[in-house]
Scaffold this motif. Sequence first.
Motif, PDB file in Angstrom:
ATOM      1  N   VAL A  78       0.845  -1.191   0.000  1.00  0.00           N
ATOM      2  CA  VAL A  78       0.000   0.000   0.000  1.00  0.00           C
ATOM      3  C   VAL A  78       0.882   1.244   0.000  1.00  0.00           C
ATOM      4  O   VAL A  78       2.022   1.209   0.471  1.00  0.00           O
ATOM      5  CB  VAL A  78      -0.929   0.051   1.239  1.00  0.00           C
ATOM      6  CG1 VAL A  78      -2.059  -0.915   1.088  1.00  0.00           C
ATOM      7  CG2 VAL A  78      -0.150  -0.181   2.488  1.00  0.00           C
ATOM      8  N   ASP A 111      -8.181   1.388   5.307  1.00  0.00           N
ATOM      9  CA  ASP A 111      -8.102   2.842   5.465  1.00  0.00           C
ATOM     10  C   ASP A 111      -9.077   3.498   4.512  1.00  0.00           C
ATOM     11  O   ASP A 111      -8.974   3.350   3.303  1.00  0.00           O
ATOM     12  CB  ASP A 111      -6.673   3.309   5.168  1.00  0.00           C
ATOM     13  CG  ASP A 111      -6.488   4.766   5.516  1.00  0.00           C
ATOM     14  OD1 ASP A 111      -7.507   5.431   5.763  1.00  0.00           O
ATOM     15  OD2 ASP A 111      -5.342   5.224   5.536  1.00  0.00           O
ATOM     16  N   GLN A 169      -7.521   5.907   1.839  1.00  0.00           N
ATOM     17  CA  GLN A 169      -6.328   5.415   1.153  1.00  0.00           C
ATOM     18  C   GLN A 169      -6.024   6.241  -0.108  1.00  0.00           C
ATOM     19  O   GLN A 169      -4.884   6.443  -0.474  1.00  0.00           O
ATOM     20  CB  GLN A 169      -6.507   3.937   0.797  1.00  0.00           C
ATOM     21  CG  GLN A 169      -5.276   3.275   0.187  1.00  0.00           C
ATOM     22  CD  GLN A 169      -4.001   3.482   1.004  1.00  0.00           C
ATOM     23  OE1 GLN A 169      -4.020   3.447   2.215  1.00  0.00           O
ATOM     24  NE2 GLN A 169      -2.891   3.723   0.334  1.00  0.00           N
TER      25      GLN A 169
END
Length: 2031
Positions: free
Chosen positions: A514, A556, A559
């Motif tokens: 990520v 999240d 994100q």
Amino acid sequence: MMALVVHLKKVSHLRGKGDRIAKVSFRGLPLCSRVAENCGDVAHFNETFRWPIASRLDENEMLEIQVFNYSKVFSNRLVGTFCMVLQKVAEEGHLELTDTLIDENNTSIKTSVTIEIRYQAMDGSTGTWIDGEFLEVPDDRDGVFAFETDSLLSGQSHGSGTSHGRSLHGSIPTFRKAGKGVFSAMKLGKIKNSKDDHKRDEPAVLDMEDLDRKAKRLAGTLEPDTISLASVTAVTTNVSNKRSKPDIKMEPGSGRPVDYQISITVVEARQLIGLNMDPVVCVEVGDDKKYTSMKESTNCPYYNEYFVFDFHVPPDVLFDKIIKLSVIHSKNLLRSGTLVGTFKMDVGTVYFQPEHQFYHKWAILSDPDDITAGCKGYVKCDIAVVGKGDNIKTPHKANETDEDDIEGNLLLPEGIPAERQWARFYVKIYRAEGLPKMNTTIMANVKKAFIGENRDLVDPYVQVQFAGQKGKTSVQKSSYEPIWNEQIVFTELFPPLCKRIKVQIRDSDKVNDVAIGTHFIDLRKISNDGDKGFLPTLGPAWVNMYGSTRQYTLMDEHQDLNEGIGEGVSFRARLLVSVAVEILDTTSPEIISSSDVQVEGVSNISESATGKMEEFFLFGSFLEATMVDRKIGDKPITFEITIGNYGNQIDGVSKSPAAKKKKKDGENEEDENELILNSSEDEAEEEGDLVSVSTTPLMKPVITDRNYFHLPYFEKKPCVYIKSWWQDQRRRLYNSNIMDKIADKLEEGLNDVQEIIKTEKAFPERRLRGVLEELSVGCSRFVALANKDVNLAGRTKLDRERLKSCMRELDSMGQQAKQLRTQVKKNTVKDRLKLAQSFLQRLRFLADEPQHSIPDVFIWMMSNNKRIAYARIPSKDILYSTVEEETGKDCGKVKAAFLKLPGKKSFGPAGWTVQAKLELYLWLGVNRQRKDFLSGLPNGFEEVKAVEGGPGFLSLPPLSLVYSMKQVFQLRAHMYQARSLFAADSSGLSDPFARVFFSTHSQVTEVLSETLCPTWDQLLVFDDVELFGEASELREDPPIIVVEIYDQDTVGKAEFIGRTFAKPTIKMCDEHYGPPRFPPQLEYFQIYRGNCTAGELLAAFELLQIPFDSEEIRRALIAVHDFAVPKIKIGQGGKADLPPIEGSTDSERGPILPVPLGIRPVLSRYRIEVLFWGLRDLKRINLAQVDRPRVDIECAGRGVQSALIQNYKKNPNFSTLVKWFEVDLPENELLHPPLNIRVVDCRAFGRYILVGTHAVSSLRRFIYSPPDKTSNNWASAAKLMNGYMVLTDGSTQPRSLPSLSSRTFSRPAGDVIVNLDTEPQIRKMDTVVKLDATEEESDKEKKKKKKKKKGGLDEEEETDERVLDWWSKYFASIETLKEALRTQEAAHAEAEEREDLEIAAEVAGSKIKEKSREKKGVKDKKKGQPPESSEKQPLKAKVDELVVFNKELESEFGNFEDWLHTFNLYRGKAGDDDEHALDDDRIVGRFKGSLCMYKLPLSEEITREAGYDPNMGMFQSIPHNDPINVLVRIYVVRATDLHPADINGKADPYIVIRLGKTEVKDKENYISKQLNPVFGKSFDIEATFPMESMLTVSVYDWDLVGTDDLIGETKIDLENRFYSKFRATCGISSSYSVHGYNIWRDPMKPTQILTRLCKEGKIDGPHYGPGGKVKVANRIFTGPTEIEDENGLKKQTEEHLALTVLNHWEEIPRVGCKLVPEHVETRPLLNPDKPGIEQGRIEMWVDMFPSDMPAPGPALDISPRKPKRYELRVIIWNTDEVILEDDDYFTGEKSSDIFVRGWLKGQQEDKQDTDVHYHSLTGEGNFNWRFVFPFEYLVAEEKIVISKKESMFSWDETEYKIPPRLTLQVWDADHFSADDFLGAIELDLNRFPRGAKTAKQCSLDMIRNEHELPTISIFKQKRVKGWWPFVARDENDEMELTGKVEAELHLVTAEEAEKSPVGLGRNEPDPLEKPNRPDTSLMWFLGPLKSIRYFIWHNYRWLILKALGLILLLLMLGLFLYSIPGYLVKKLLGA
């Protein structure tokens, strides 16, 4: 010693009593007088001020005197300013004068000043300036260099008053203007006066200034604008926006996905490198790939294929996508093919092109795997990127000629060189800091239990993306502070066509990686392409990354923010990077030829390379927290401020102990995360070391009203402070701040100018001059300030280069601004404004610093330990500097900050509510400058420090401030009205009320129901508003008022409509309440709902200070012990109370106060007449049809109702046409309230249901102005009533249409003779027409002659009537359209040039002008007389033309709303999409009618007019609106650029036409697989207006299975066209003929039309006279009088004459207007599913014939031309000099087995080969072989038409149009391997070089210089014979000659071919003789002996004989050896 001495004697005519003080400034150095105490109307100062000066007094310099009312408590209040230019002083050395002052609104006031000035210059000598001497001057409190030129730089722009009607010149002593600005860059002798250099450059400008001076002396009589060049700049009118309209954007715009469509047409490719290839073009956008079809064996394939890519992404994401065109050779199902070359460019580059597109440009292909190779070929393409609402203007696609100049049309943005070089881009990644956790703590604890060590929870690596390639560094396992020291190298062409490098830190993870944070490096900001520019370079510098909040969650929600989409809401990390570029020398041998990304290590860089570590101190104080959203209002709230990770208490990262040990004592390393969690832990290690406090104490909010809460920070204001350590790179931010401030000032000024223009106040040009003056002063100030601290640590190459380029740019910008200032005139304001706006964009671009240093500051509102909402403040905005200009704009100031929700949460309605509004004071600076951090806070507070009194106690910052002094104000909000509000109810209306928030108070207006334009007329009074702050600051920057507009709902809570911000005008208690600032004027405030506008509010706000009680003041002083002031005076009028409020006058409105008289507008009586015509397209309401509608019109509380329509179905028109009502409206047109149109349906039992509403927001265009007395007939004025005054001269459309000129072609020149008794003005106009005609004609003639010379074509054939058809006319017109566009561009360029010349002329004086005028006159005369020859012999008939409009007809003719307007009716809630794109869904019908308003009483003469019908009022002579039957004839020519509807990227379009109930589907005639179909059809439909008046033309895509899809449709309102006076029923053609292709279409002949027009317009005529003359309303026109019928007989006729008048109808006085010509219009096709994005265009036109007229003739035949069948016969006679390819096995001799192959482009499968000429030793070949190619050809378009099935699965044939090109290739035949390709030539049959007579003369130049050589067309020549060269490309890409061919081309039509057939090859019929070939060429296996004899014996007989002998010998030896053993045995044994 030189000096300037000013003796200030006295100031008189002052108001009231009080203390006065004066400030005199010269060269930026202010000196203050003593305080003249307690004086009345005269203040005697009698003081002398002396400035020693080192440089000569420049006559442009200024002296400024400001007079203040002095006050000890409050700031001094400016009475007025006096400015003068010291020109006279410089000349004479002495001057005495008395003159008036001007106040801050530049209005002259009574107060005057008396002064005497002396200037002593030592002749020829210059004094030296001693620093000390200079510093002894009593300095003002702001330091010596204070910018004390407020009035010049209008630093305080107060109020919006202009000087009322009084010329500003009265207040200026008539001297010279402030040319150099007051302090020309502080020329205190240290700086060389730059003026001297100036004189050499611009003598012109200086001359002008002398002229000015003369003008000044004569200026008594002139109007202001003629002198204003010399007027003093300081005198600028101010309509400042900043005062009243703060610009605050609430909702983030970025990050929200939008619709985009990228369309790419691949036309063709040329010069592809490679022999005999089968190329395919692959088009890639981002990850989507599409392929063209494959073209066989050609290296110049023609595709013309269209691809569309649709995206729904945020703009930034789209603009970073790469468009990649690659050509692949021989790709098929099994193999991917080999790459020939690629071309890359990012979408942003295309989008920022003009029109968002590249059209017909050539992309250069290069090979990424071999960068040493050059160009690999070219692909011609169109690329367009369309967002919502962009419309792409496609240049007209008609028969395009294919002779392209490739080099001149490369697919590159402006300014990029054609030869781009390869370059290496080095992105070095050193290290990162402050990374967040990226793993759960649970996992970490498990690991810790097992392994026993505590690891950092992140495994970072960096990924860099550039130009479609990615590179990654290595992964550093578990490290919050990873060190990589690696570089990623990209190889890319330079300059790259990709703007941004994306640098992303990612966390490596087993499952998926990520992003931690993303940073974009914009190459435009780190390089400069000027001639003194620099290559991209950056750093090494830290870049900060922002993204989602730092606490780790598995999913999240934000994100996206980490991916760089949207505004980051928290600091994520910072990364040390650098970028460098090196241009490669591709010739050097050791270069790596591939362009793949490489990753290499680099050496570490030292700590100090990025700058010296400094301790920074951030202080913040929360003065007020209001408007806290009620959802979080019930829990205690705290605010947290963070900078980087400092101050972050929840989720900053703690350091591992290892890192702590590392820290050596001496090193002041970044102590990121040793965060002291709370101030209670006493960790004050060293003395005075302070502990950061980053959060405010928890506090529970209190209710403000039912939507919002506020925190009770009354007297006690919490503070926070944070220490942090960063590299000291403040210089970057300082420079950026200076530029930002210049830009802010410029923007504010430009907004003012726009506002002045918009509100039509006087003299916008003066304000603009002032703005430009400020700009040039600001620029020179930047140059003086920026060049400091140049040798600091950590300065990078970019810092140095940027500084140089910024200084250059600003210097030149200052010069340009100065120059521009002299060119600002009344009539050029708007153009100059555009230029100034380009300065603004440039400044903003320069101010954006690419190398960050200090991260941004975040303010979070926390509740329940959760982060709720945030504000992000750039650290440069609050950075402190000792130099005023370098300080951030919000540093040490109280600012309003609005908190918003993070990330996607803030999209849509959630983002509209304010989460909280803070009044916040912030200060950021280096710790050692900390002493000033409280200086900007409002006075009157005590500091409350932390409890313990340690030794460093005094230096500790306060934890809170307690205010004992406050000021009490009364706010008056005058809420007058709002308009065009957002529709919040389903009825399409709202019930609006406004809520006004100020500080912690809020009040509401009353609710007005059912309106979008409420007039509240209400005064809201807020009493006892307590404000903390210094009076002067409050006045400068008053607190923001928030006005929210809501819709009241009966149930549930009120719904939010929109919000606007305002600032009040402030009156302190010692100020007088009176003009110019009071009472304030009503202003418009734009209301926003999210990012879209939701209406305007008309209101005014004033904030009045309530005077103190002297007793209170005394107490306050005693309370603040250290604030001992002996006595306090309150300024005069101190006891005078506030201005009175009138009580409520309306008894029925109860306690509601109205807006007081001085503020509400002055009203007059108006009459509004309404024309009710009819209603159209009403939709069902609640499932029931509308049956009996009525229209209600309402304006300002009065109104009128229409008659009821009894049966909407039968007749939707009204029976009574005109009604009127009277109403009181404001005199000021800008304040007129909107007019509301409502339609209601009358149902049974007296129920009314609202159908829909429309608000006419501006009545301006309907105001009728009474006619001039000079016009002899009032009807002309009635025609003008719609404010379309312009229509009388027909100039609503650009006059540059081709129609005017082209229409005169077919008549002899000079067609308009003017009767000389008419007005001279008109005469001028007519001659224009005449010139036009003759000039164009002679021009065309020349062209003809030129053509004749070239091709020797037969004139006869060209214009043979029988050959011509409608399409000839169409194509000729398109050529004209293109020509017109070209000339328009040229004219535009010329106009710009002319403007420059004008400016120069102004400078040089007016003599030149006169001369040039005379010259021009002579030229015009010359033009007017056509060349004699052309008059004697009339020209041959040209092709008659029509007009091709490249847009809809409506847009050319003002929507045909000349008297009938269409108002859309809306119903239902407005959509909440970004734009109001969904408004179309809300339309429930249309009201047709018109309005006319005029002031009463109306002049008598109108009503006395003969034939005046009092019932019709202003709407005389309007046709009746009874139903009428009409024949509608729709012609559809073709469609272009349709959006593909099928998977194969094509569509099968057909037409559907709907009108009322009739629907015509042309489904069976669909056109297969075509995106540019030619329909060529006409459709007749009978219709009845008004019931059926909306025509819909749609294009559908035919599908074999399933339903057909709509591609796009266009709607045409026929009724408006039908009734328009532009006569849009049937276009008027340019000439009249009764037969042939140009036959007259209208059932009425021109004479009848003319008679009718004259009758309707009540004008005299037409009178036909002898000699081809006709007179209409005192104009005389001439024209031919004979006509030919079909049999060629001549007849007399007046039609031509009448037609001439109709074509020039716009010249008839009063009633004239442009009549719609015979035309084709181009309409965009739209699809409701993709609103706002064009899906293609359709070319068509509509004719309408009322049935009560004679029936029209048959429809024109516009069916597509059938292609003509031809046969091309090519005889290949011989070849010569063909290169020899084969080596002989035995002899090694070179030879070739030659054959020739040929085909017509597009028909590769029908290729034909000659037989083989074997073993040619010289390259000569003899063939006598005939190819026969039949084909179908469209002469007009010059294209071959091919119909074939695309594949075996295709349902039907597809038609292709391809340019006619013959390809001939020469090959070498091989028996066992593939044949070798030797060379080729491609001949464009329309234009190819003439063949050479002999083989000798045939050379490469015939191809190389193709453009220069004369060309021929086989279609004209029919038969051609000659030699042509064969060419191929060698390894180095050079063309080489590979052979010559003698060929004969013979073109015959299909009929001729049938009559005289020929055989293929050498066959019957008409066989060719056998070629005479030498024996060698025999086939070896046909006569092997013969050929053996020939080949071998001939050459090698001796060799063969010897060989045979040798073989015999060997044989014998072998036999001998074989048999000897036997013999020996025999002998030995004696057998």
